[in-house]
Scaffold this motif. Structure first.
Motif, PDB file in Angstrom:
ATOM      1  N   GLY A 134    -120.102  57.077  23.958  1.00  0.00           N
ATOM      2  CA  GLY A 134    -120.772  55.785  23.901  1.00  0.00           C
ATOM      3  C   GLY A 134    -119.791  54.640  23.715  1.00  0.00           C
ATOM      4  O   GLY A 134    -118.606  54.840  23.440  1.00  0.00           O
ATOM      5  N   THR A 135    -120.296  53.449  23.869  1.00  0.00           N
ATOM      6  CA  THR A 135    -119.507  52.258  23.566  1.00  0.00           C
ATOM      7  C   THR A 135    -119.918  51.791  22.174  1.00  0.00           C
ATOM      8  O   THR A 135    -120.517  52.541  21.407  1.00  0.00           O
ATOM      9  N   THR A 136    -119.595  50.576  21.802  1.00  0.00           N
ATOM     10  CA  THR A 136    -119.939  50.107  20.462  1.00  0.00           C
ATOM     11  C   THR A 136    -120.227  48.621  20.498  1.00  0.00           C
ATOM     12  O   THR A 136    -119.866  47.912  21.437  1.00  0.00           O
ATOM     13  N   ASP A 137    -120.905  48.170  19.466  1.00  0.00           N
ATOM     14  CA  ASP A 137    -121.065  46.739  19.257  1.00  0.00           C
ATOM     15  C   ASP A 137    -120.440  46.392  17.919  1.00  0.00           C
ATOM     16  O   ASP A 137    -120.226  47.252  17.068  1.00  0.00           O
ATOM     17  N   VAL A 138    -120.077  45.126  17.754  1.00  0.00           N
ATOM     18  CA  VAL A 138    -119.472  44.663  16.511  1.00  0.00           C
ATOM     19  C   VAL A 138    -120.332  43.541  15.941  1.00  0.00           C
ATOM     20  O   VAL A 138    -121.025  42.825  16.672  1.00  0.00           O
ATOM     21  N   LEU A 139    -120.291  43.412  14.631  1.00  0.00           N
ATOM     22  CA  LEU A 139    -120.990  42.330  13.935  1.00  0.00           C
ATOM     23  C   LEU A 139    -119.954  41.392  13.340  1.00  0.00           C
ATOM     24  O   LEU A 139    -118.968  41.842  12.746  1.00  0.00           O
ATOM     25  N   ALA A 140    -120.166  40.097  13.496  1.00  0.00           N
ATOM     26  CA  ALA A 140    -119.233  39.103  12.974  1.00  0.00           C
ATOM     27  C   ALA A 140    -120.002  38.041  12.197  1.00  0.00           C
ATOM     28  O   ALA A 140    -121.155  37.712  12.527  1.00  0.00           O
ATOM     29  N   LEU A 141    -119.348  37.500  11.169  1.00  0.00           N
ATOM     30  CA  LEU A 141    -119.916  36.397  10.403  1.00  0.00           C
ATOM     31  C   LEU A 141    -119.375  35.092  10.958  1.00  0.00           C
ATOM     32  O   LEU A 141    -118.163  34.868  11.001  1.00  0.00           O
ATOM     33  N   VAL A 142    -120.290  34.230  11.398  1.00  0.00           N
ATOM     34  CA  VAL A 142    -119.936  32.935  11.977  1.00  0.00           C
ATOM     35  C   VAL A 142    -120.451  31.835  11.056  1.00  0.00           C
ATOM     36  O   VAL A 142    -121.674  31.639  10.935  1.00  0.00           O
ATOM     37  N   PRO A 143    -119.559  31.113  10.367  1.00  0.00           N
ATOM     38  CA  PRO A 143    -120.015  30.046   9.470  1.00  0.00           C
ATOM     39  C   PRO A 143    -120.678  28.912  10.252  1.00  0.00           C
ATOM     40  O   PRO A 143    -120.276  28.586  11.377  1.00  0.00           O
ATOM     41  N   GLY A 156    -121.621  43.385  22.055  1.00  0.00           N
ATOM     42  CA  GLY A 156    -121.168  44.653  22.607  1.00  0.00           C
ATOM     43  C   GLY A 156    -119.812  44.479  23.240  1.00  0.00           C
ATOM     44  O   GLY A 156    -119.568  43.498  23.949  1.00  0.00           O
ATOM     45  N   LEU A 157    -118.902  45.409  22.987  1.00  0.00           N
ATOM     46  CA  LEU A 157    -117.560  45.283  23.555  1.00  0.00           C
ATOM     47  C   LEU A 157    -117.573  45.396  25.073  1.00  0.00           C
ATOM     48  O   LEU A 157    -116.681  44.885  25.748  1.00  0.00           O
ATOM     49  N   ALA A 158    -118.579  46.076  25.612  1.00  0.00           N
ATOM     50  CA  ALA A 158    -118.640  46.241  27.064  1.00  0.00           C
ATOM     51  C   ALA A 158    -119.412  45.111  27.740  1.00  0.00           C
ATOM     52  O   ALA A 158    -119.528  45.088  28.964  1.00  0.00           O
ATOM     53  N   THR A 159    -119.942  44.171  26.963  1.00  0.00           N
ATOM     54  CA  THR A 159    -120.740  43.083  27.528  1.00  0.00           C
ATOM     55  C   THR A 159    -120.279  41.757  26.947  1.00  0.00           C
ATOM     56  O   THR A 159    -119.610  41.714  25.908  1.00  0.00           O
ATOM     57  N   GLY A 160    -120.643  40.672  27.580  1.00  0.00           N
ATOM     58  CA  GLY A 160    -120.332  39.354  27.078  1.00  0.00           C
ATOM     59  C   GLY A 160    -121.501  38.768  26.300  1.00  0.00           C
ATOM     60  O   GLY A 160    -122.612  39.280  26.333  1.00  0.00           O
TER      61      GLY A 160
END
Length: 469
Positions: A134-143, A156-160
Motif C-alpha cells: 500500500g501507499t500512505t497518507d501523512v497528517l500535518a499541523l497547519v497553523p 496522500g503521498l501518491a496524490t496531490g
C-alpha cells in the motif's frame, strides 16, 4: 392363475448398477488425479496479506496456501524480489513468510517458494505469487493565519492536495489513533486541553461528539503528547499551574481501555492515582509496544510499562535520546561523549558507527536511524550571525554521503522524522514568516511531497520533551 416373473429384473438392480458405476468412475478420476498430482506437484490455492500493514509494521506475514499438504519448506527455498529480510514457517498446506521490517510503499514484490512437494511423493513444483504494498497518507499541523483556525490536514503521498481532518484554535500537537485523533490545544492564558476527535472516512465525524479529557488539575500546561501504536493509550507531560507556578511536572498516562482519566506515572514507573509523577526530559512510546522510554530530569533512562503490568527497567543514563531503530527493540542514545545503540531488552550498549566524515561539522544534531546499519544525521556550520547552515549526511556502514536536500539559507530545520518503514524522511523547516514540511526519499533526497505545516505525524515517534530538538 400364476404369473411368471423369472425374466423380469428386480426394481432396485438397475439403480445399484448405476451407483456402482458412478463410484467406479469417481474412484478412477481420483486415482488419475492422484497420478497427475504426483507428477505435477502442489499448486497455489490462495494468498493472504494486508497491503497496509506490510508498509507500516514489522513482523507482518504473507500466507500462501497450497492445494495439498506440503513437506516442510526450507527457508532457503523462499525467494523474495526485491530482496526483503524474512523468516519462513510451514505447516500443513500453508507457508508463512514473515517480513522482519516494513516493506517499501507502493511496490510489487515477487515471492517464489521453490521445490515444494507432497510428503511421500517425488514430484516438485514452485508456488509463485506477486504482492503489491500500500501507499500512505501523512497528517500535518497547519497553523492558522489572520484569525483562521489551526488545521490538521491529510495528504496522500501518491496524490496531490490536502483534506482538512480537524480544525480548532491553539492546536499545539496531535497523535493518530486507529479511528480517532488526540488533539492537544493551548489557550491564551497557557492552560491546555486534550480532546479525542472521532474520525469517519479520514475526517472528523460530525455524528459523534468530541470527548474532552479531564485534565489532572483545574489549570495546567501539557506538552510532549504521544500515543501507543495500538491506540490503547496515550501520554503527555503535564505541569500543574493552579498555584501560579509549575508543580508536579511529569508524565501522565490515559488508558483508553479504562476510565480515560489521566493517571500519574509514579517514580517507580507504575501508573498511580494521586502520585507525584515521574519527572521527564524526553519520552516516547517504544514502537509497537505499550512501553515507554523515559529520560528523567537527572538523565536516568527508564523503560516504563504504561499499563502497569510489569516493573520498570532501569537502563543506566543518557544525555540525549535520538530515537529508535527499526522495530524498536534498540534505541540510539548519547552517553557523555559516546553515541551508542542501546538494546532495550537487556541494556547492552554498542558504539554507533560514526565515520570521521559524518562528524566534520560545528553543529552535530539529531540522528535518525533508518535500518540497523544506516542513519541520517542533521549537521551544519555556524554562520557569522549565529545561524546554522544545515545539511543532512547519510551514513551506511563506513560510507558517508550528503543527502541531496535543498534547505533554504534563511530557514532553520526544526525536525527530521522517518516514515514508519524508513523509506522517506519528513524535514520540517521554518523561516521568519512560514513553515514547510518536505517529504524526501531517505536514500536519494528526491522530493516526494511538500506541504505547509509545522509538524508531521511521523515526528510523534521520536522522543520529545523540554530539551528535545
Amino acid at each position: 392363475m400364476s404369473t411368471d416373473v423369472r425374466g423380469t429384473p428386480a426394481p432396485g438392480r438397475p439403480l445399484r448398477r448405476r451407483f456402482v458405476a458412478v463410484v467406479a468412475v469417481l474412484a478412477l478420476i481420483g486415482a488419475l488425479a492422484a497420478i497427475v498430482g504426483s507428477h505435477q506437484g502442489p499448486r497455489l490455492r490462495s494468498v493472504s496479506y494486508s497491503a497496509t500493514d506490510l508498509v507500516s509494521r514489522p513482523a507482518q506475514r504473507l500466507i500462501l496456501t497450497a492445494n495439498q499438504a506440503l513437506q516442510r519448506v526450507a527457508p532457503s527455498d523462499v525467494v523474495v524480489s526485491p530482496a526483503a529480510a524474512h523468516t519462513v514457517t510451514s505447516s500443513g498446506n500453508t507457508v508463512a513468510v514473515q517480513f522482519d521490517g516494513p516493506l517499501a510503499y507502493d511496490r510489487t514484490y515477487a515471492v517464489v517458494v521453490r521445490h515444494v512437494r507432497v510428503p511421500g511423493q517425488a514430484a516438485t513444483s514452485d508456488l509463485r505469487t506477486t504482492i503489491h504494498t500500500g501507499t500512505t497518507d501523512v497528517l500535518a499541523l497547519v497553523p492558522g493565519t489572520n484569525g483562521a483556525h489551526d488545521r490538521i490536514v491529510s495528504r496522500g503521498l501518491a496524490t496531490g492536495g490536502t483534506d482538512t481532518v480537524f480544525q480548532g484554535t491553539g492546536i499545539t500537537g496531535f497523535a493518530r489513533l486507529a479511528r480517532s485523533l488526540v488533539v492537544l490545544s493551548d489557550t491564551a492564558d497557557g492552560t491546555s486541553s486534550i480532546d479525542i476527535v472521532p474520525l469517519a472516512d479520514g475526517r472528523q465525524d460530525p455524528a459523534v461528539p468530541v470527548e474532552h479529557i479531564t485534565m489532572p488539575s483545574a489549570r495546567g500546561h501539557a506538552s510532549a503528547l504521544h500515543a501507543a501504536d495500538d491506540g490503547a493509550s496515550f501520554g503527555f507531560v503535564y505541569a500543574d499551574t493552579t498555584t501560579g507556578r509549575s508543580q508536579d511536572v511529569g508524565l501522565y498516562d490515559v488508558d483508553l481501555t479504562g476510565t480515560h482519566m489521566p493517571t500519574a506515572i509514579a517514580a517507580d514507573g507504575r501508573p498511580t492515582t494521586g502520585a507525584t509523577p515521574m519527572t521527564v526530559r524526553q519520552w516516547a512510546y517504544v514502537p509497537r509496544t505499550e512501553s515507554a522510554l523515559v529520560r528523567t530530569t537527572d538523565d536516568g533512562l527508564v523503560l516504563v510499562d504504561m499499563s502497569g503490568r510489569t516493573d520498570a527497567a532501569r537502563l543506566g543514563s543518557a544525555t540525549y535520546v535520538h530515537g529508535f531503530v527499526g522495530a524498536g527493540t534498540t534505541a540510539v542514545v548519547e552517553a557523555g561523549d559516546a553515541i551508542v545503540r542501546l538494546d532495550l531488552t537487556d541494556g547492552d550498549r554498542a558504539a554507533l558507527t560514526a565515520p570521521a566524515a559524518s562528524t566534520r561539522a560545528q553543529y552535530l544534531g539529531r540522528i535518525v536511524a533508518l535500518t540497523g546499519s544506516s542513519y541520517v544525521r542533521l549537521v551544519g556550520d555556524v554562520r557569522a550571525d549565529g545561524t546554522i547552515a544545515a545539511r543532512l549526511v547519510r551514513v551506511h556502514g563506513e560510507r558517508v554521503s550528503d543527502l541531496q536536500v535543498h534547505i533554504p539559507s534563511d530557514a532553520s530545520v526544526t525536525a527530521v522524522c522517518p516514515s514508519p518503514n524508513g523509506q522517506f524522511l519528513a524535514i520540517t523547516t521554518r523561516t521568519a514568516d512560514s513553515s514547510l514540511v518536505s517529504v524526501v526519499d531517505a536514500t536519494s533526497g528526491a522530493l516526494e511531497a511538500s506541504l505547509d505545516g509545522v509538524t508531521l505525524d511521523w515526528c510523534a515517534a521520536l522522543p520529545s520533551g523540554a530539551d528535545a530538538g
